[in-house]
Write a protein that holds these residues in place. Structure first.
Motif, PDB file in Angstrom:
ATOM      1  N   SER A  38       0.829  -1.206   0.000  1.00  0.00           N
ATOM      2  CA  SER A  38       0.000   0.000   0.000  1.00  0.00           C
ATOM      3  C   SER A  38       0.862   1.254   0.000  1.00  0.00           C
ATOM      4  N   GLU A  39       1.922   1.235   0.795  1.00  0.00           N
ATOM      5  CA  GLU A  39       2.814   2.391   0.875  1.00  0.00           C
ATOM      6  C   GLU A  39       3.504   2.640  -0.464  1.00  0.00           C
ATOM      7  N   ARG A  40       3.879   1.573  -1.142  1.00  0.00           N
ATOM      8  CA  ARG A  40       4.522   1.729  -2.454  1.00  0.00           C
ATOM      9  C   ARG A  40       3.560   2.369  -3.451  1.00  0.00           C
ATOM     10  N   PHE A  41       2.302   1.955  -3.379  1.00  0.00           N
ATOM     11  CA  PHE A  41       1.286   2.501  -4.281  1.00  0.00           C
ATOM     12  C   PHE A  41       1.022   3.977  -3.997  1.00  0.00           C
ATOM     13  N   THR A  42       0.836   4.315  -2.721  1.00  0.00           N
ATOM     14  CA  THR A  42       0.546   5.712  -2.397  1.00  0.00           C
ATOM     15  C   THR A  42       1.732   6.611  -2.722  1.00  0.00           C
ATOM     16  N   GLN A  43       2.934   6.091  -2.556  1.00  0.00           N
ATOM     17  CA  GLN A  43       4.109   6.891  -2.935  1.00  0.00           C
ATOM     18  C   GLN A  43       4.149   7.093  -4.438  1.00  0.00           C
ATOM     19  N   ARG A  44       3.778   6.073  -5.186  1.00  0.00           N
ATOM     20  CA  ARG A  44       3.729   6.210  -6.655  1.00  0.00           C
ATOM     21  C   ARG A  44       2.707   7.269  -7.052  1.00  0.00           C
ATOM     22  N   LEU A  45       1.586   7.322  -6.369  1.00  0.00           N
ATOM     23  CA  LEU A  45       0.585   8.352  -6.633  1.00  0.00           C
ATOM     24  C   LEU A  45       1.149   9.742  -6.368  1.00  0.00           C
ATOM     25  N   LYS A  46       1.825   9.880  -5.235  1.00  0.00           N
ATOM     26  CA  LYS A  46       2.404  11.181  -4.887  1.00  0.00           C
ATOM     27  C   LYS A  46       3.472  11.597  -5.893  1.00  0.00           C
ATOM     28  N   ASP A  47       4.284  10.644  -6.329  1.00  0.00           N
ATOM     29  CA  ASP A  47       5.322  10.945  -7.310  1.00  0.00           C
ATOM     30  C   ASP A  47       4.715  11.415  -8.625  1.00  0.00           C
ATOM     31  N   ALA A  48       3.502  10.927  -8.917  1.00  0.00           N
ATOM     32  CA  ALA A  48       2.823  11.325 -10.153  1.00  0.00           C
ATOM     33  C   ALA A  48       2.115  12.670 -10.016  1.00  0.00           C
ATOM     34  N   GLY A  49       2.098  13.216  -8.803  1.00  0.00           N
ATOM     35  CA  GLY A  49       1.484  14.514  -8.595  1.00  0.00           C
ATOM     36  C   GLY A  49       0.145  14.493  -7.899  1.00  0.00           C
ATOM     37  N   ALA A  50      -0.328  13.309  -7.526  1.00  0.00           N
ATOM     38  CA  ALA A  50      -1.604  13.213  -6.807  1.00  0.00           C
ATOM     39  C   ALA A  50      -1.416  13.626  -5.347  1.00  0.00           C
ATOM     40  N   ARG A  51      -2.508  14.044  -4.730  1.00  0.00           N
ATOM     41  CA  ARG A  51      -2.489  14.387  -3.302  1.00  0.00           C
ATOM     42  C   ARG A  51      -3.579  13.588  -2.586  1.00  0.00           C
ATOM     43  N   PRO A  52      -3.371  12.285  -2.453  1.00  0.00           N
ATOM     44  CA  PRO A  52      -4.415  11.453  -1.849  1.00  0.00           C
ATOM     45  C   PRO A  52      -4.633  11.773  -0.373  1.00  0.00           C
ATOM     46  N   ASN A  53      -5.875  11.738   0.042  1.00  0.00           N
ATOM     47  CA  ASN A  53      -6.256  11.870   1.450  1.00  0.00           C
ATOM     48  C   ASN A  53      -6.124  10.475   2.058  1.00  0.00           C
ATOM     49  N   ILE A  54      -5.124  10.267   2.896  1.00  0.00           N
ATOM     50  CA  ILE A  54      -4.810   8.926   3.402  1.00  0.00           C
ATOM     51  C   ILE A  54      -5.157   8.816   4.880  1.00  0.00           C
ATOM     52  N   SER A  55      -5.912   7.771   5.217  1.00  0.00           N
ATOM     53  CA  SER A  55      -6.251   7.471   6.602  1.00  0.00           C
ATOM     54  C   SER A  55      -5.701   6.087   6.942  1.00  0.00           C
ATOM     55  N   GLU A  56      -4.796   6.004   7.918  1.00  0.00           N
ATOM     56  CA  GLU A  56      -4.208   4.735   8.331  1.00  0.00           C
ATOM     57  C   GLU A  56      -4.724   4.370   9.724  1.00  0.00           C
ATOM     58  N   LEU A  57      -5.302   3.196   9.833  1.00  0.00           N
ATOM     59  CA  LEU A  57      -5.880   2.745  11.097  1.00  0.00           C
ATOM     60  C   LEU A  57      -5.089   1.552  11.627  1.00  0.00           C
ATOM     61  N   ASN A  58      -4.949   1.474  12.937  1.00  0.00           N
ATOM     62  CA  ASN A  58      -4.123   0.438  13.559  1.00  0.00           C
ATOM     63  C   ASN A  58      -4.949  -0.836  13.782  1.00  0.00           C
ATOM     64  N   CYS A  59      -5.341  -1.444  12.656  1.00  0.00           N
ATOM     65  CA  CYS A  59      -6.148  -2.671  12.710  1.00  0.00           C
ATOM     66  C   CYS A  59      -5.720  -3.568  11.564  1.00  0.00           C
ATOM     67  N   GLY A  60      -6.407  -4.710  11.444  1.00  0.00           N
ATOM     68  CA  GLY A  60      -6.125  -5.631  10.366  1.00  0.00           C
ATOM     69  C   GLY A  60      -7.131  -5.504   9.232  1.00  0.00           C
ATOM     70  N   HIS A  61      -6.968  -6.359   8.243  1.00  0.00           N
ATOM     71  CA  HIS A  61      -7.819  -6.316   7.056  1.00  0.00           C
ATOM     72  C   HIS A  61      -9.284  -6.532   7.411  1.00  0.00           C
ATOM     73  N   TYR A  62      -9.540  -7.555   8.216  1.00  0.00           N
ATOM     74  CA  TYR A  62     -10.920  -7.892   8.560  1.00  0.00           C
ATOM     75  C   TYR A  62     -11.433  -7.067   9.735  1.00  0.00           C
ATOM     76  N   SER A  63     -10.554  -6.740  10.660  1.00  0.00           N
ATOM     77  CA  SER A  63     -11.002  -5.977  11.823  1.00  0.00           C
ATOM     78  C   SER A  63     -11.302  -4.521  11.484  1.00  0.00           C
ATOM     79  N   LEU A  64     -11.003  -4.088  10.258  1.00  0.00           N
ATOM     80  CA  LEU A  64     -11.457  -2.764   9.832  1.00  0.00           C
ATOM     81  C   LEU A  64     -12.980  -2.681   9.926  1.00  0.00           C
ATOM     82  N   GLY A  65     -13.649  -3.812   9.806  1.00  0.00           N
ATOM     83  CA  GLY A  65     -15.106  -3.834   9.880  1.00  0.00           C
ATOM     84  C   GLY A  65     -15.653  -3.793  11.291  1.00  0.00           C
ATOM     85  N   MET A  66     -14.781  -3.720  12.307  1.00  0.00           N
ATOM     86  CA  MET A  66     -15.207  -3.680  13.706  1.00  0.00           C
ATOM     87  C   MET A  66     -15.112  -2.259  14.256  1.00  0.00           C
TER      88      MET A  66
END
Length: 340
Positions: free
Chosen positions: A288-316
């Motif tokens: 994910s970090e590699r992808f978001t960095q690629r976006l930034k390098d291309a000039g995008a300004r993504p609004n990024i929210s990082e949560l301290n959970c897992g893939h499935y526990s995001l639903g909790m």
């Protein structure tokens, strides 16, 4: 201690349905991915076709002559897919519409792999706030499931060609739905993709200027890397590994890699929102970090929210609430507010 418990919960959740996922044969099946190319016998030949598709700016465009023969009844939308497969049920697209009473904004949701229920709470929440929500069924899911299948094995598998065909079909279906929404008078069109659905939503946003906002949950760029390293796709990797390496898989699935469309995603009239899970074992944080960095390098300004959970526990709770509030703020932003 809490996060150790959360990691264990995610692992137990990952085991659900694990027995249904079997190691299957590695198949090129180039004719499905690239119609007319049925005599491809080597991975090198397949990769040449994938390279050509990646360089073809119209490869994800709907076929000419694609009509808008939509049937709408009692909150449901039904229309034919422009890709015909050997599973009859999969050739008809279904979508659930939750009306807001306004045509100002519509949100199209692309669910995760093997989803077994639509996002009723999300649809209700946003429809009450003036956003019409349309939940589309991706290939081989919900009403489009292959009879007798225990999971959506035809959507993502060790059959390289069918996986490309399925993602391309999902993109075409989504773009056709967006075209219908515009014809119905909806103004701003946003897309929300979750896990595998984020690849579909992201590719659509990269190729369709009718989309002004894209929110990608639990996403990365390289689908090949996600399958090779992810907790949920071990059976696919075990099917691939005796026959193909990661480098060749990356090239074979290059048309499915969102990093290759970073410049398109960085267009000035598209706003990006990304929600990531720091403890994700399905879509690894480094991908994910590699992808978001690629976006930034291309000039995008993504609004990024990082949560301290897992893939499935995001639903909790509280993580799903935090993700939902972040999405609400993103969708509520006006053009003026986003540009300042």
């Amino acid at each position: 201690m809490y996060h150790n418990w959360l990691d264990r919960w995610d692992e137990r959740r990952a085991w659900r349905g694990e027995e249904a996922k079997k190691v299957t044969d590695f198949i090129l099946d180039a004719g499905r991915a690239f119609p007319g190319e049925k005599r491809i016998e080597t991975i090198d030949e397949f990769c040449v076709l994938a390279d050509q598709a990646l360089c073809d700016s119209s490869w994800y465009d709907e076929p000419s002559g694609s009509g808008l023969s939509f049937e709408r009844h009692d909150g449901w939308l039904r229309f034919p897919s422009d890709i015909s497969t050997d599973v009859e049920e999969n050739n008809v697209v279904w979508a659930k519409i939750t009306e807001s009473g306004s045509h100002d904004q519509a949100l199209v949701i692309f669910h995760h792999w093997n989803a077994n229920a639509r996002n009723r709470q999300i649809a209700k929440f946003f429809s009450q706030r003036g956003i019409t929500v349309v939940e589309i069924a991706m290939p081989y899911h919900f009403e489009r499931s292959r009879p007798g299948s225990l999971y959506a094995d035809y959507m993502l598998s060790s059959n390289l060609g069918r996986t490309i065909q399925s993602v391309r079909q999902a993109v075409w279906d989504g773009r056709k739905l967006i075209r219908w929404l515009k014809s119905e008078g909806y103004g701003e069109i946003s897309v929300l993709g979750m896990s595998l659905g984020s690849w579909v939503a992201g590719i659509i946003a990269a190729h369709d200027r009718a989309v002004s906002k894209a929110s990608l949950f639990l996403t990365a760029g390289s689908l090949a890397d996600m399958v090779w390293t992810g907790r949920a796709t071990r059976s696919i990797k075990n099917s691939l590994e005796p026959e193909i390496g990661l480098a060749d898989l990356r090239r074979a699935w290059a048309p499915l890699n969102m990093e290759n469309y970073a410049d398109r995603l960085a267009r000035s009239d598209l706003d990006l929102h990304v929600v990531l899970a720091k403890r994700d074992k399905v879509v690894l944080p480094e991908l994910s970090e590699r992808f978001t960095q690629r976006l930034k390098d291309a000039g995008a300004r993504p609004n990024i929210s990082e949560l301290n959970c897992g893939h499935y526990s995001l639903g909790m709770p509280p993580y799903i609430l935090l993700a939902g509030l972040s999405l609400k703020r993103f969708l509520s932003c006006t053009d003026k507010a986003r540009r300042t």
